[in-house]
Write a protein that holds these residues in place. Structure first.
Motif, short mmCIF file in Angstrom:
data_model
loop_
_atom_site.label_atom_id
_atom_site.label_comp_id
_atom_site.label_asym_id
_atom_site.label_seq_id
_atom_site.Cartn_x
_atom_site.Cartn_y
_atom_site.Cartn_z
N HIS A 1 0.85 -1.58 0.17
CA HIS A 1 0.15 0.26 -0.38
C HIS A 1 1.04 1.10 -0.01
CE1 HIS A 1 -3.57 -3.06 1.75
NE2 HIS A 1 -3.58 -2.40 0.91
N GLN A 2 1.68 1.47 0.46
CA GLN A 2 3.03 2.85 0.86
C GLN A 2 3.34 3.17 -0.57
OE1 GLN A 2 3.34 4.54 3.63
NE2 GLN A 2 4.25 5.69 1.99
N ALA A 3 3.35 1.64 -1.58
CA ALA A 3 4.77 1.63 -2.69
C ALA A 3 3.65 2.18 -4.05
CB ALA A 3 4.83 0.06 -3.40
N ILE A 4 1.81 1.71 -3.85
CA ILE A 4 0.95 3.02 -4.31
C ILE A 4 1.04 4.05 -4.42
CG2 ILE A 4 -1.36 2.44 -4.82
CD1 ILE A 4 -1.45 -0.30 -4.21
N LEU A 5 0.98 4.49 -2.79
CA LEU A 5 0.56 6.00 -1.69
C LEU A 5 1.61 6.95 -2.94
CD1 LEU A 5 -0.57 7.86 -0.61
CD2 LEU A 5 0.93 7.30 2.10
N GLN A 6 3.15 6.64 -2.00
CA GLN A 6 4.67 6.45 -2.79
C GLN A 6 4.58 6.96 -4.42
OE1 GLN A 6 7.99 5.46 -1.56
NE2 GLN A 6 8.70 6.75 -3.08
N ALA A 7 4.14 6.32 -5.25
CA ALA A 7 3.82 6.25 -6.36
C ALA A 7 2.89 8.23 -6.81
CB ALA A 7 4.04 5.37 -7.36
N ILE A 8 1.21 7.52 -6.13
CA ILE A 8 0.64 8.73 -6.65
C ILE A 8 1.29 10.44 -5.95
CG2 ILE A 8 -1.37 9.26 -5.93
CD1 ILE A 8 -2.39 6.37 -6.12
N GLU A 9 1.79 10.16 -4.77
CA GLU A 9 2.58 11.45 -3.94
C GLU A 9 3.36 11.96 -5.25
OE1 GLU A 9 3.77 12.71 0.81
OE2 GLU A 9 4.36 10.94 -0.55
N GLU A 10 4.14 10.62 -5.89
CA GLU A 10 5.40 11.00 -6.54
C GLU A 10 4.43 11.84 -7.93
OE1 GLU A 10 8.11 8.85 -6.25
OE2 GLU A 10 9.05 9.01 -4.34
N GLN A 11 3.93 11.59 -8.34
CA GLN A 11 2.80 11.80 -9.36
C GLN A 11 3.65 10.92 -10.75
OE1 GLN A 11 2.52 16.08 -9.16
NE2 GLN A 11 0.49 15.84 -9.86
N ASP A 12 4.23 9.74 -10.08
CA ASP A 12 4.03 8.75 -11.24
C ASP A 12 3.18 7.74 -11.90
OD1 ASP A 12 5.89 6.81 -12.80
OD2 ASP A 12 7.86 7.01 -11.57
N PRO A 13 2.65 7.90 -13.18
CA PRO A 13 1.80 6.64 -12.85
C PRO A 13 2.38 5.61 -13.61
CG PRO A 13 1.26 9.21 -14.39
CD PRO A 13 2.84 8.78 -13.77
N ASP A 14 3.30 5.42 -14.34
CA ASP A 14 3.32 3.76 -14.25
C ASP A 14 4.31 3.35 -12.85
OD1 ASP A 14 3.20 4.90 -16.73
OD2 ASP A 14 5.21 5.17 -17.14
N ALA A 15 4.98 3.85 -12.25
CA ALA A 15 5.17 3.10 -10.90
C ALA A 15 3.63 2.99 -10.52
CB ALA A 15 6.26 4.47 -10.26
N ALA A 16 3.07 3.88 -10.49
CA ALA A 16 1.45 4.00 -9.47
C ALA A 16 1.04 2.69 -10.03
CB ALA A 16 1.19 4.87 -9.21
N ALA A 17 0.69 1.91 -11.51
CA ALA A 17 0.21 1.41 -11.42
C ALA A 17 0.47 0.53 -12.00
CB ALA A 17 -0.40 1.92 -13.41
N THR A 18 2.11 0.17 -11.58
CA THR A 18 2.88 -1.00 -11.25
C THR A 18 3.04 -1.35 -10.51
OG1 THR A 18 4.63 -0.41 -12.90
CG2 THR A 18 5.19 -2.07 -11.24
N ALA A 19 2.80 -0.52 -8.39
CA ALA A 19 2.68 -1.04 -7.65
C ALA A 19 1.19 -1.29 -7.35
CB ALA A 19 2.98 0.47 -6.75
N ALA A 20 0.20 -0.72 -8.04
CA ALA A 20 -1.39 -1.44 -7.60
C ALA A 20 -1.44 -2.89 -8.21
CB ALA A 20 -1.49 -0.60 -8.51
N GLU A 21 -0.52 -3.21 -9.53
CA GLU A 21 -0.72 -4.40 -10.55
C GLU A 21 0.28 -5.43 -9.20
OE1 GLU A 21 0.21 -6.50 -14.59
OE2 GLU A 21 1.31 -5.21 -14.48
N THR A 22 1.36 -4.74 -8.91
CA THR A 22 2.16 -6.14 -8.21
C THR A 22 1.12 -6.58 -6.55
OG1 THR A 22 4.35 -5.06 -8.57
CG2 THR A 22 4.36 -6.55 -6.80
#
Length: 239
Positions: free
Chosen positions: A202-223
C-alpha cells in the motif's frame, strides 16, 4: 487489494435468488414485462426471509434487470439483461471464474492508480494517507483493518476524478471483491507477519501517487493485486 466494508466474508443470502432470476432473464424464461413471483413465493422457494428477498430485488433493480410498480409487483425491465452489465456469481473453487474476476479487478486497480497519480489533489493525498495510517493503527490493535483498507482503495479511485471509475468501483466492491476480502482475513488471522508486507505494498502505491508517477503507481497496484491473488490461493489450499 484485500478490501471489505464489512467483516463478513460469506456470500450474501440473496445471491442464489439474484442468480436464479438473472438466469431466467438471460435464457428468456422471463421476458421484458413478465411479472416476478411475489415476495412470499420467493421466500418459500429459496427458504429465506422477506428482508433477504427485498435485498435481492433491490440489487436486481440497481442493475436495471427489474422494475417495481407500486401495488402491482416487480416486473422484468424493458431494457432487459442485454443492456445491463453484471458479473455472474462465482464460487471460490471455480478456478476459471475466479481467474477472470481477478483479472478484471487487477486491470481496474492498475488504471485507477495510474489516473490517480496524474490527477490527485492535495486533499486526495490527505484522504489516501489518512486511510493508510488508519490501517496501521488497526494492525497494531490486532484487527484485520478491512474497513480501513476499503477506504484506502476508495480514496485512490476518488482521486481519478472520473465518475465512471467511482461507479464501477462501487459495483466491484458489491459483487466481486469478496475473494480478496477472504484472503486478507485469512492473512490477518493465520499469517499475521504478512500483514506488514501488505502494508508495504500500500505504501508503494501511495508513494507513486504522491510523486505523480503514473507508471510506478500502475505497477505498484498491479504488484499488490498479484500478491493478493497469491495470498488467496494460499487461503483456498487451507480450506
Amino acid at each position: 487489494m484485500d478490501t471489505s466494508p464489512t467483516p463478513d466474508a460469506s456470500p450474501s443470502l440473496s445471491a442464489p435468488l439474484v442468480t436464479w432470476i438473472a438466469e431466467q432473464i438471460n435464457n428468456q424464461s422471463l421476458v421484458p414485462g413478465d411479472k416476478l413471483p411475489s415476495e412470499k413465493q420467493l421466500c418459500e422457494q429459496f427458504g429465506v426471509s422477506r428482508p433477504v428477498v427485498r435485498e435481492g430485488l433491490s440489487q436486481l433493480k440497481s442493475e436495471g434487470l427489474v422494475v417495481s410498480h407500486k401495488g402491482k409487483g416487480v416486473f422484468v425491465s424493458e431494457r432487459g439483461s442485454r443492456q445491463s452489465f453484471r458479473l455472474p456469481y462465482t464460487e471460490l473453487h471455480d478456478a476459471e471464474g475466479l481467474a477472470h474476476t481477478l483479472e478484471l479487478i487487477q486491470v481496474f486497480e492498475r488504471s485507477a492508480a495510474r489516473y490517480a497519480a496524474m490527477r490527485r489533489t492535495p486533499d486526495d493525498l490527505k484522504s489516501i494517507r489518512r486511510a493508510l495510517i488508519a490501517m496501521e493503527y488497526a494492525i497494531l490493535s490486532d484487527l484485520p483493518g478491512d474497513e480501513e483498507d476499503y477506504a484506502f482503495h476508495q480514496a485512490i479511485v476518488d482521486a481519478t476524478h472520473n465518475p465512471h471509475f467511482i461507479q464501477l468501483n462501487e459495483y466491484l466492491e458489491q459483487h466481486a471483491r469478496r475473494f480478496i476480502r477472504q484472503a486478507r482475513q485469512h492473512t490477518a488471522t493465520y499469517h499475521h507477519n504478512l500483514i506488514q508486507t501488505v502494508q508495504q505494498e500500500h505504501q508503494a502505491i501511495l508513494q507513486a501517487i504522491e510523486e505523480q508517477d503514473p507508471d510506478a503507481a500502475a505497477t505498484a497496484a498491479e504488484t499488490h493485486l498479484q500478491n493478493a491473488a497469491q495470498r488467496l490461493h494460499v487461503y483456498l489450499k487451507k480450506g
